[in-house]
Write a protein that holds these residues in place. Structure first.
Motif, short mmCIF file in Angstrom:
data_model
loop_
_atom_site.label_atom_id
_atom_site.label_comp_id
_atom_site.label_asym_id
_atom_site.label_seq_id
_atom_site.Cartn_x
_atom_site.Cartn_y
_atom_site.Cartn_z
N ASP A 114 0.87 -1.20 0.01
CA ASP A 114 0.14 0.09 0.14
C ASP A 114 0.43 1.05 -0.04
O ASP A 114 0.53 2.53 0.24
N GLY A 115 1.90 0.88 0.32
CA GLY A 115 3.11 2.63 -0.34
C GLY A 115 3.32 2.71 1.20
O GLY A 115 4.11 4.16 1.20
N VAL A 116 3.17 2.06 3.05
CA VAL A 116 3.50 2.49 3.77
C VAL A 116 4.65 2.54 4.09
O VAL A 116 4.81 0.86 3.77
N VAL A 117 5.45 3.76 4.05
CA VAL A 117 7.18 2.96 4.59
C VAL A 117 7.46 3.31 5.97
O VAL A 117 6.53 4.16 6.60
N VAL A 118 8.25 2.56 6.52
CA VAL A 118 8.18 2.92 7.85
C VAL A 118 10.38 2.55 8.22
O VAL A 118 11.14 2.41 7.23
N GLY A 119 10.56 3.22 9.49
CA GLY A 119 12.05 3.62 9.99
C GLY A 119 12.09 4.15 11.21
O GLY A 119 11.49 3.71 11.99
N MET A 120 12.68 5.12 11.00
CA MET A 120 13.07 6.53 11.89
C MET A 120 13.25 7.82 11.43
O MET A 120 13.66 7.78 10.83
N ALA A 121 13.50 8.57 12.44
CA ALA A 121 12.53 9.44 12.81
C ALA A 121 13.21 10.48 13.86
O ALA A 121 12.92 9.97 15.07
N GLU A 122 14.04 11.02 14.03
CA GLU A 122 14.81 12.33 14.90
C GLU A 122 13.78 13.21 15.24
O GLU A 122 12.85 14.05 14.79
#
Length: 357
Positions: A114-122
């Motif tokens: 579905d184009g959902v992106v996961v990761g990390m943000a500061e």
């Protein structure tokens, strides 16, 4: 009466079949990029993404496509790509590169269909200063997924139901130890605890089966050895490693519950496949005459193709392991050839009978 040619041919081929079947490897090795490259993910079409030095790339099955500076970590079945470049995550779709900026430093590690992106943000927290949280991103909207106990987390994988896995700070020093988490239905929960400080979940399939690695207590030369694991509805399975391997890391799982990763001691890594309760060194499943050593496996699709890294003659390359077409078992060939022989004999007898009528 002479033995028919068909029968003699069938018998010879049948006797040769066990030797032919035993000689066939399970996988072939296809090189996708130049020296010092790594493959990180693969989709159902066999398209692979990774990094070649400092450049992100996509191999669409026919050609190598340079995506510019950075690393490509994830690809979905539509060929959309997620990764990071500089201090930002990115989403690549249809030839267009979109930056994922969030609050500060960001990275994108996985995405679903579905184009959902996961990761990390500061971002800056009034109490703790700069902290990093697991995030999801879709259509320009970034969502903070929070933490389990502490104030840091990072996400690595997301399935097609939008369930996310990664590692979350469990609080305390030193080095803010991490524990594997599952984010589902708007809440993040711990799935397992290991005695060592750094344990994370790295991938999840559409059945919510999760893989990753857990830290164990100090053992021999390893301060905190890791062991690959699979979590399935509350049941934790220690995948472990072949004898002598001090560490194992699981990085990919498909919907057939096949798991891939690597094991070893950081100096002699080898890719593995775990299926049906058995652990295989991938190097035993390729042609030894090829000279390749599979050093890591990072993803596996539902067709059983694997993306990883292989080394030969001192040079390591991103590769895709493709399944060799199955050869029927000797017993199957024997039955087929016996059937053909029987049919041939019956036709010959009918022909003779017709001549004497």
């Amino acid at each position: 009466m002479r033995t028919p040619l068909l029968a003699r041919f069938a018998a010879g081929l049948f006797l040769a079949m066990p030797l032919l079947a035993a000689a066939d490897p399970r996988y072939t090795v296809t090189v996708l990029a130049g020296p010092d490259s790594r493959a990180w993910d693969i989709n159902l079409s066999g398209q692979v993404v990774g990094a070649n030095g400092d450049n992100a790339w996509l191999h669409d099955g026919a050609a190598y496509i340079d995506l510019g500076s950075g690393t490509a970590f994830g690809i979905n079945d539509s060929g959309q790509v997620a990764g990071h470049s500089g201090n930002n995550g990115f989403f690549y779709s249809g030839g267009v590169m979109t930056a994922i900026t969030g609050w500060g430093f960001t990275t994108a590690r996985g995405l679903n269909n579905d184009g959902v992106v996961v990761g990390m943000a500061e971002f800056e927290d009034a109490e703790n200063g700069f902290v990093r949280h697991a995030i999801s991103w879709q259509n320009g909207v970034t969502t903070d997924l929070g933490t389990v106990y502490g104030f840091q987390s990072r996400a690595y994988g997301v399935n097609n139901q939008g369930h996310v896995v990664g590692g979350s700070d469990i609080g305390g020093a030193p080095n803010y130890p991490l524990t594997p988490f599952l984010y589902r239905d708007g809440a993040m929960s711990e799935i397992a605890q290991f005695p060592g400080p750094w344990s994370e979940a790295t991938a999840i399939n559409d059945h919510d089966q999760i893989v990753g690695f857990g830290n164990l207590l100090p053992n021999g030369p390893e301060l905190y050895p890791r062991t690959a694991f699979m979590w399935d509805d509350g049941v934790l399975t220690d995948i472990g490693a072949l004898s002598g391997g001090a560490n194992s890391f699981a990085y990919g799982i498909n919907n057939a519950s096949q798991v891939v990763g690597w094991f070893g001691n950081f100096a002699s890594e080898r890719g593995f496949l775990f299926e049906h309760g058995s652990f295989y060194d991938l190097n035993t499943l390729i042609d030894p005459a090829s000279g390749w050593v599979i050093s890591e496996a990072n993803a596996i699709n539902d067709l059983g193709q694997i993306a990883g890294t292989a080394c030969r003659d001192g040079s390591c390359h991103a590769v895709r392991l493709d399944l060799v077409p199955a050869v029927p078992e000797p017993a199957t060939w024997g039955m087929l050839l016996a059937g053909c022989t029987l049919v041939g004999w019956r036709r010959r007898l009918r022909t003779r009978g017709a001549l004497f009528r």
